[in-house]
Motif scaffolding. Structure first.
Motif, PDB file in Angstrom:
ATOM      1  N   GLY A 147      16.451 -20.329  -4.074  1.00  8.09           N
ATOM      2  CA  GLY A 147      17.416 -20.071  -3.015  1.00  8.09           C
ATOM      3  C   GLY A 147      17.499 -18.566  -2.858  1.00  8.09           C
ATOM      4  N   LEU A 148      17.198 -18.051  -1.675  1.00  6.17           N
ATOM      5  CA  LEU A 148      17.117 -16.610  -1.450  1.00  6.17           C
ATOM      6  C   LEU A 148      17.842 -16.270  -0.153  1.00  6.17           C
ATOM      7  CD1 LEU A 148      15.672 -13.919  -2.381  1.00  6.17           C
ATOM      8  CD2 LEU A 148      13.812 -14.591  -0.865  1.00  6.17           C
ATOM      9  N   ALA A 149      18.627 -15.214  -0.189  1.00  5.54           N
ATOM     10  CA  ALA A 149      19.311 -14.747   1.018  1.00  5.54           C
ATOM     11  C   ALA A 149      19.094 -13.253   1.152  1.00  5.54           C
ATOM     12  CB  ALA A 149      20.809 -15.050   0.937  1.00  5.54           C
ATOM     13  N   GLY A 150      18.747 -12.815   2.352  1.00  9.34           N
ATOM     14  CA  GLY A 150      18.535 -11.391   2.572  1.00  9.34           C
ATOM     15  C   GLY A 150      18.206 -11.117   4.018  1.00  9.34           C
ATOM     16  N   ALA A 151      18.248  -9.856   4.348  1.00  8.06           N
ATOM     17  CA  ALA A 151      17.929  -9.455   5.712  1.00  8.06           C
ATOM     18  C   ALA A 151      17.431  -8.028   5.709  1.00  8.06           C
ATOM     19  CB  ALA A 151      19.155  -9.565   6.601  1.00  8.06           C
ATOM     20  N   PRO A 152      16.405  -7.750   6.510  1.00  5.88           N
ATOM     21  CA  PRO A 152      15.969  -6.363   6.666  1.00  5.88           C
ATOM     22  C   PRO A 152      17.091  -5.520   7.259  1.00  5.88           C
ATOM     23  CG  PRO A 152      14.313  -7.858   7.523  1.00  5.88           C
ATOM     24  CD  PRO A 152      15.547  -8.673   7.236  1.00  5.88           C
ATOM     25  N   GLU A 153      17.095  -4.239   6.932  1.00  2.09           N
ATOM     26  CA  GLU A 153      18.085  -3.309   7.475  1.00  2.09           C
ATOM     27  C   GLU A 153      17.980  -3.301   8.998  1.00  2.09           C
ATOM     28  OE1 GLU A 153      20.445  -1.592   5.744  1.00  2.09           O
ATOM     29  OE2 GLU A 153      19.707  -2.674   3.989  1.00  2.09           O
ATOM     30  N   ASP A 163      18.034  -5.783   1.341  1.00  2.00           N
ATOM     31  CA  ASP A 163      18.706  -6.249   0.132  1.00  2.00           C
ATOM     32  C   ASP A 163      18.576  -7.766   0.113  1.00  2.00           C
ATOM     33  OD1 ASP A 163      19.510  -3.697  -0.416  1.00  2.00           O
ATOM     34  OD2 ASP A 163      21.654  -4.089  -0.230  1.00  2.00           O
ATOM     35  N   THR A 164      18.255  -8.315  -1.049  1.00  2.00           N
ATOM     36  CA  THR A 164      18.181  -9.760  -1.188  1.00  2.00           C
ATOM     37  C   THR A 164      18.856 -10.178  -2.484  1.00  2.00           C
ATOM     38  OG1 THR A 164      16.031  -9.680  -2.295  1.00  2.00           O
ATOM     39  CG2 THR A 164      16.005  -9.992   0.085  1.00  2.00           C
ATOM     40  N   HIS A 196      19.300  -9.630  -7.897  1.00  2.00           N
ATOM     41  CA  HIS A 196      19.638  -8.871  -6.694  1.00  2.00           C
ATOM     42  C   HIS A 196      18.602  -7.756  -6.580  1.00  2.00           C
ATOM     43  CE1 HIS A 196      22.107  -7.312  -3.462  1.00  2.00           C
ATOM     44  NE2 HIS A 196      21.840  -6.110  -3.940  1.00  2.00           N
ATOM     45  N   THR A 197      17.993  -7.643  -5.410  1.00  2.00           N
ATOM     46  CA  THR A 197      16.944  -6.649  -5.176  1.00  2.00           C
ATOM     47  C   THR A 197      17.362  -5.755  -4.022  1.00  2.00           C
ATOM     48  OG1 THR A 197      15.253  -8.217  -5.918  1.00  2.00           O
ATOM     49  CG2 THR A 197      14.500  -6.330  -4.621  1.00  2.00           C
ATOM     50  N   THR A 198      17.223  -4.451  -4.232  1.00  2.67           N
ATOM     51  CA  THR A 198      17.529  -3.492  -3.178  1.00  2.67           C
ATOM     52  C   THR A 198      16.307  -2.623  -2.917  1.00  2.67           C
ATOM     53  OG1 THR A 198      18.423  -1.889  -4.749  1.00  2.67           O
ATOM     54  CG2 THR A 198      19.994  -3.372  -3.721  1.00  2.67           C
ATOM     55  N   SER A 199      16.125  -2.283  -1.661  1.00  2.14           N
ATOM     56  CA  SER A 199      15.067  -1.357  -1.271  1.00  2.14           C
ATOM     57  C   SER A 199      15.505  -0.684   0.021  1.00  2.14           C
ATOM     58  CB  SER A 199      13.736  -2.090  -1.063  1.00  2.14           C
ATOM     59  OG  SER A 199      13.743  -2.806   0.156  1.00  2.14           O
ATOM     60  N   ARG A 226       0.822  -1.223   0.000  1.00  5.13           N
ATOM     61  CA  ARG A 226       0.000   0.000   0.000  1.00  5.13           C
ATOM     62  C   ARG A 226       0.847   1.261   0.000  1.00  5.13           C
ATOM     63  NH1 ARG A 226      -3.851  -2.256   4.597  1.00  5.13           N
ATOM     64  NH2 ARG A 226      -4.911  -3.801   3.334  1.00  5.13           N
ATOM     65  N   ALA A 227       2.028   1.187   0.601  1.00  4.25           N
ATOM     66  CA  ALA A 227       2.911   2.350   0.658  1.00  4.25           C
ATOM     67  C   ALA A 227       3.730   2.503  -0.618  1.00  4.25           C
ATOM     68  CB  ALA A 227       3.846   2.234   1.855  1.00  4.25           C
ATOM     69  N   SER A 228       3.544   1.590  -1.573  1.00  2.36           N
ATOM     70  CA  SER A 228       4.304   1.589  -2.831  1.00  2.36           C
ATOM     71  C   SER A 228       5.810   1.669  -2.578  1.00  2.36           C
ATOM     72  CB  SER A 228       3.857   2.729  -3.741  1.00  2.36           C
ATOM     73  OG  SER A 228       2.573   2.462  -4.246  1.00  2.36           O
ATOM     74  N   THR A 229       6.270   0.830  -1.650  1.00  5.26           N
ATOM     75  CA  THR A 229       7.700   0.738  -1.387  1.00  5.26           C
ATOM     76  C   THR A 229       8.416   0.380  -2.678  1.00  5.26           C
ATOM     77  OG1 THR A 229       7.292   0.043   0.887  1.00  5.26           O
ATOM     78  CG2 THR A 229       9.476  -0.457  -0.035  1.00  5.26           C
ATOM     79  N   GLU A 230       9.447   1.155  -3.018  1.00  2.00           N
ATOM     80  CA  GLU A 230      10.150   0.954  -4.277  1.00  2.00           C
ATOM     81  C   GLU A 230      11.311  -0.013  -4.100  1.00  2.00           C
ATOM     82  OE1 GLU A 230      12.747   3.920  -6.802  1.00  2.00           O
ATOM     83  OE2 GLU A 230      10.602   4.340  -7.050  1.00  2.00           O
ATOM     84  N   MET A 231      11.439  -0.925  -5.059  1.00  3.34           N
ATOM     85  CA  MET A 231      12.543  -1.875  -5.086  1.00  3.34           C
ATOM     86  C   MET A 231      13.182  -1.825  -6.463  1.00  3.34           C
ATOM     87  SD  MET A 231      10.780  -5.167  -3.223  1.00  3.34           S
ATOM     88  CE  MET A 231       9.913  -5.597  -4.704  1.00  3.34           C
TER      89      MET A 231
END
Length: 148
Positions: A104-110, A85-86, A78-81, A57-62
């Motif tokens: 297979g996915l690796a990432g972590a919230p800031e 980052d994932t 690779h995706t960044t927002s 809903r907030a239209s978070t951009e990636m």
């Protein structure tokens, strides 16, 4: 860093599944959280292709960049927002008339600390299963989404 793995079996041809996933503009058709995707680089879709996606809903951009492109067997991104980052790899294999897609996915919230990783992994795994179940449903009932 949270790691998520899994697979989904889809009753659709290998190339159709790969091409649908490789073009991120298709994702809003099977991922209800994705509100829009635009291609930032010239066609055709391939290694180095970039997309701008909006989520929620907030239209978070990636920003999504294809980091591996071995059609029709392997796709990396690779995706960044502002939230995380994932990096991930999808594999595609034929089993009979079906396609098995592995994730297979690796990432972590800031700002995530180690104690929160199991919860992020569990939540992320559920969200990814929901997305890929939507893809399975899309391809098995409606056929291919828009192809590049």
């Amino acid at each position: 860093m949270a790691h998520i793995t899994g697979h989904v079996r889809i009753a659709a041809p290998l190339e159709q599944v790969f091409d649908t996933v490789a073009d991120s503009r298709n994702e809003p058709s099977f991922n209800p959280a994705m509100t829009g995707v635009e291609l930032l680089t010239p066609p055709p879709i391939g290694l180095g292709t970039r997309f701008r996606a909006r989520l929620g809903r907030a239209s978070t951009e990636m920003l999504v960049e294809l980091t591996e492109f071995e059609r029709p067997h392997r796709l990396g991104s690779h995706t960044t927002s502002s939230m995380m980052d994932t990096s991930g790899t999808l594999t595609f294999a034929t089993e009979g008339d079906d396609t098995v897609m592995g994730l297979g996915l690796a990432g972590a919230p800031e700002g995530l600390d180690a104690a929160a990783r199991p919860a992020v992994r569990a939540l992320g795994g559920r969200l990814e299963r929901r997305i890929w179940t939507g893809l399975k449903h899309q391809l098995e009932t409606n056929g291919a989404a828009r192809s590049a």
